[in-house]
Design a protein around this motif. Structure first.
Motif, mmCIF file in Angstrom:
data_model
loop_
_atom_site.group_PDB
_atom_site.id
_atom_site.type_symbol
_atom_site.label_atom_id
_atom_site.label_comp_id
_atom_site.label_asym_id
_atom_site.label_seq_id
_atom_site.Cartn_x
_atom_site.Cartn_y
_atom_site.Cartn_z
ATOM 1 N N MET A 174 23.422 21.824 40.304
ATOM 2 C CA MET A 174 23.548 21.457 41.810
ATOM 3 C C MET A 174 25.018 21.575 42.266
ATOM 4 N N ALA A 175 25.884 21.595 41.288
ATOM 5 C CA ALA A 175 27.250 21.600 41.532
ATOM 6 C C ALA A 175 27.558 23.145 42.372
ATOM 7 N N ALA A 176 26.879 24.101 42.070
ATOM 8 C CA ALA A 176 26.984 25.394 42.912
ATOM 9 C C ALA A 176 26.518 25.348 44.359
ATOM 10 N N LEU A 177 25.404 24.489 44.744
ATOM 11 C CA LEU A 177 25.149 23.923 45.988
ATOM 12 C C LEU A 177 26.352 23.276 46.714
ATOM 13 N N ASP A 178 26.820 22.347 46.064
ATOM 14 C CA ASP A 178 27.818 21.528 46.504
ATOM 15 C C ASP A 178 29.132 22.557 46.969
ATOM 16 N N LEU A 179 29.336 23.434 46.002
ATOM 17 C CA LEU A 179 30.598 24.292 46.323
ATOM 18 C C LEU A 179 30.269 25.115 47.744
ATOM 19 N N LEU A 180 29.084 25.777 47.693
ATOM 20 C CA LEU A 180 28.613 26.651 48.605
ATOM 21 C C LEU A 180 28.122 25.989 50.102
ATOM 22 N N GLY A 181 27.916 24.763 49.771
ATOM 23 C CA GLY A 181 27.839 23.970 51.119
ATOM 24 C C GLY A 181 29.011 23.429 51.809
ATOM 25 N N ARG A 182 30.150 23.701 51.314
ATOM 26 C CA ARG A 182 31.537 23.138 51.911
ATOM 27 C C ARG A 182 31.872 24.415 52.848
ATOM 28 N N ARG A 183 32.233 23.576 53.925
ATOM 29 C CA ARG A 183 32.474 24.564 55.228
ATOM 30 C C ARG A 183 33.643 25.741 54.888
ATOM 31 N N TRP A 184 32.972 26.799 55.307
ATOM 32 C CA TRP A 184 33.609 28.057 55.339
ATOM 33 C C TRP A 184 33.569 28.885 53.869
ATOM 34 N N ALA A 185 33.007 28.118 52.890
ATOM 35 C CA ALA A 185 32.988 28.683 51.584
ATOM 36 C C ALA A 185 32.209 30.048 51.627
ATOM 37 N N LEU A 186 30.958 29.999 52.057
ATOM 38 C CA LEU A 186 30.127 31.313 52.367
ATOM 39 C C LEU A 186 30.793 32.157 53.038
ATOM 40 N N ARG A 187 31.398 31.848 53.994
ATOM 41 C CA ARG A 187 32.121 32.818 54.904
ATOM 42 C C ARG A 187 33.175 33.612 54.109
ATOM 43 N N VAL A 188 34.046 32.845 53.387
ATOM 44 C CA VAL A 188 34.979 33.615 52.505
ATOM 45 C C VAL A 188 34.480 34.560 51.656
ATOM 46 N N LEU A 189 33.273 34.091 50.909
ATOM 47 C CA LEU A 189 32.468 35.021 49.899
ATOM 48 C C LEU A 189 32.086 36.257 50.795
ATOM 49 N N ARG A 209 39.678 26.381 49.926
ATOM 50 C CA ARG A 209 38.402 27.323 49.592
ATOM 51 C C ARG A 209 38.783 28.216 48.481
ATOM 52 N N LEU A 210 39.877 28.664 48.816
ATOM 53 C CA LEU A 210 39.932 30.099 47.788
ATOM 54 C C LEU A 210 40.463 29.460 46.514
ATOM 55 N N SER A 211 40.941 28.368 46.313
ATOM 56 C CA SER A 211 41.302 27.713 44.954
ATOM 57 C C SER A 211 40.175 27.200 44.470
ATOM 58 N N GLU A 212 39.223 26.672 45.110
ATOM 59 C CA GLU A 212 37.821 26.041 44.629
ATOM 60 C C GLU A 212 37.070 27.206 44.055
ATOM 61 N N LEU A 213 37.122 28.361 45.150
ATOM 62 C CA LEU A 213 36.096 29.668 44.500
ATOM 63 C C LEU A 213 36.863 30.417 43.254
ATOM 64 N N ALA A 214 38.306 30.237 43.059
ATOM 65 C CA ALA A 214 38.750 30.915 42.058
ATOM 66 C C ALA A 214 38.390 29.859 40.835
ATOM 67 N N ASP A 215 38.637 28.579 41.107
ATOM 68 C CA ASP A 215 38.262 27.771 39.796
ATOM 69 C C ASP A 215 36.789 27.925 39.427
ATOM 70 N N ALA A 216 35.896 28.341 40.461
ATOM 71 C CA ALA A 216 34.603 28.344 39.761
ATOM 72 C C ALA A 216 34.345 29.801 39.269
ATOM 73 N N GLY A 217 35.372 30.453 39.403
ATOM 74 C CA GLY A 217 35.098 31.792 38.728
ATOM 75 C C GLY A 217 34.449 32.952 39.551
ATOM 76 N N LEU A 218 34.524 32.651 41.074
ATOM 77 C CA LEU A 218 33.942 33.627 42.064
ATOM 78 C C LEU A 218 34.908 34.477 42.597
ATOM 79 N N VAL A 219 36.137 34.256 42.762
ATOM 80 C CA VAL A 219 37.089 34.887 43.300
ATOM 81 C C VAL A 219 38.354 34.811 42.617
ATOM 82 N N GLU A 220 39.054 36.002 42.675
ATOM 83 C CA GLU A 220 40.482 36.110 41.964
ATOM 84 C C GLU A 220 41.461 36.917 42.739
#
Length: 115
Positions: A1-16, A44-55
């Protein structure tokens, strides 16, 4: 469920979504995400990078292989969302609660949301 928490944060999906279309530098990404503050984008970029989704590299951000897999996995949800939006639009136009829409069009190309 950590993935849904991350993706539910404002702007996270838009950045992806934006990065799935094209890699972008910070300012370009902020321009594409009109209304997002620089501090939120940075977070958001920092969180997505920490999650291995963005570099980042070469002054731009891009999706990792895992990030691209996530965007592809969201394709069916995008298709469902497009159908739901069409049905809701038809229901509002008809003044009714539901629509009989059975179309198969998704409004996406290669599983990506349209711009």
């Amino acid at each position: 469920m950590a993935a849904l928490d991350l993706l539910g944060r404002r702007w996270a999906l838009r950045v992806l979504w934006e990065l799935s279309l094209d890699p972008a530098g910070f300012r370009e990404l902020q321009r594409r995400c009109e209304g997002m503050s620089s501090s939120v984008l940075s977070t958001r970029l920092s969180e997505l990078a920490d999650a291995g989704l963005v570099e980042s590299g070469d002054d731009s951000y891009r999706l990792t292989a895992l990030g691209r897999e996530l965007v592809d996995a969201l394709g069916p949800l995008t298709a469902w969302s497009d159908k739901w939006a069409r049905q809701m639009g038809a229901a509002e136009a008809d003044g009714a609660g539901t629509s009989a829409d059975t179309g198969t069009g998704t409004g996406t190309e290669a599983g990506r949301p349209r711009r």
